[in-house]
Design an enzyme around this catalytic site. Structure first.
Site, mmCIF file in Angstrom:
data_model
loop_
_atom_site.group_PDB
_atom_site.id
_atom_site.type_symbol
_atom_site.label_atom_id
_atom_site.label_comp_id
_atom_site.label_asym_id
_atom_site.label_seq_id
_atom_site.Cartn_x
_atom_site.Cartn_y
_atom_site.Cartn_z
ATOM 1 N N SER A 17 11.303 25.134 27.743
ATOM 2 C CA SER A 17 10.887 23.788 28.370
ATOM 3 C C SER A 17 12.134 22.666 27.663
ATOM 4 C CB SER A 17 9.709 23.237 27.695
ATOM 5 O OG SER A 17 8.681 24.091 28.420
ATOM 6 N N ARG B 228 11.451 15.659 22.429
ATOM 7 C CA ARG B 228 10.067 16.058 22.190
ATOM 8 C C ARG B 228 9.002 15.300 23.057
ATOM 9 N NH1 ARG B 228 7.406 20.100 19.874
ATOM 10 N NH2 ARG B 228 9.832 20.865 19.310
ATOM 11 N N HIS C 94 9.224 16.339 26.396
ATOM 12 C CA HIS C 94 8.302 17.629 26.324
ATOM 13 C C HIS C 94 6.780 17.343 26.432
ATOM 14 C CE1 HIS C 94 6.606 21.090 24.558
ATOM 15 N NE2 HIS C 94 7.194 21.877 25.169
#
Length: 225
Positions: A20, A44, A47
């Site tokens: 990812s 992040r 994500h």
């Protein structure tokens, strides 16, 4: 007829996360609007949400990432405004750093104080945390603008600034405005998602990104030794 989606042959949790992050890196080619540690945090957040608008919304005060890392290295207490944000920050990342996470939202004294003041438990929880939890403190606010506004009131009154404020309340009533006020402050380090977007998962993800970076850096240092 529709084409059959082509699934990636990945099952292991670590491999899924790594893939990812690699996809995000590929879809946001350099030069990126963020670099280094800031990019690790923004990546992040992308994500966590699959929302590339984070590239336009995340803001950092000068030295905020370094302040957050230093606080974690000193065994900070992360104070969250919701149990959801608290649960988003696993002990396996904090315990090796000597750090902890707390949420006082459901503390009986906090509930009673909010009732007496006809205010929100989130705001009363900030008062309680500031009064009872020794520093260094990182506040991770992902839901309640009233919590962030109470922190700002604390600063306006000359209170000791926390080590870092992660300001990411979500919603339509004072969410964007409270974050805009935080971004005017030069007396406290902050990491903000501007506008209406935010949430407990994002506040927690920011703390996780900081912890992951610090753990990785410590591991590298131990290998060198």
């Amino acid at each position: 007829m529709h084409d059959t989606p082509q699934l990636l042959p990945i099952a292991a949790p670590n491999a899924i996360e790594e893939k990812s992050l690699a996809i995000i890196d590929a879809e946001v080619p350099e030069p990126r609007p963020f670099a280094g540690r800031q990019w690790e945090i923004v990546r992040r957040l992308i994500h966590t949400t699959a929302d590339f608008e984070m590239l336009d919304l995340v803001r950092f005060s000068h030295g905020a990432v370094e302040a957050g890392l230093a606080a974690l290295a000193a065994g900070a207490t992360i104070v969250t405004d919701t149990e959801m944000a608290r649960c988003a920050i696993p002990a396996r990342r904090l315990t090796p750093l000597g750090a902890t996470v707390r949420c006082l939202l459901n503390d009986p004294d906090v509930v009673a104080a909010a009732t007496r003041a006809n205010g929100t438990r989130a705001a009363a929880a900030m008062d309680a945390a500031l009064a009872t939890i020794p520093g260094p403190l990182i506040f991770a606010i992902g839901n309640a603008p009233t919590a962030l506004l109470r922190l700002l009131k604390h600063l306006d009154a000359g209170g000791t600034p926390p080590a870092c404020v992660i300001g990411m309340p979500v919603g339509f009533v004072n969410a964007a405005e409270s974050k805009a006020l935080l971004m005017t402050r030069a007396d406290v380090p902050w990491i903000v998602i501007s506008g209406r977007k935010g949430g407990s998962a994002l506040a927690g993800a920011t703390v996780n990104a900081l912890a992951i970076m610090l753990l990785r850096e410590r591991e590298r240092e131990s290998v060198k030794e």
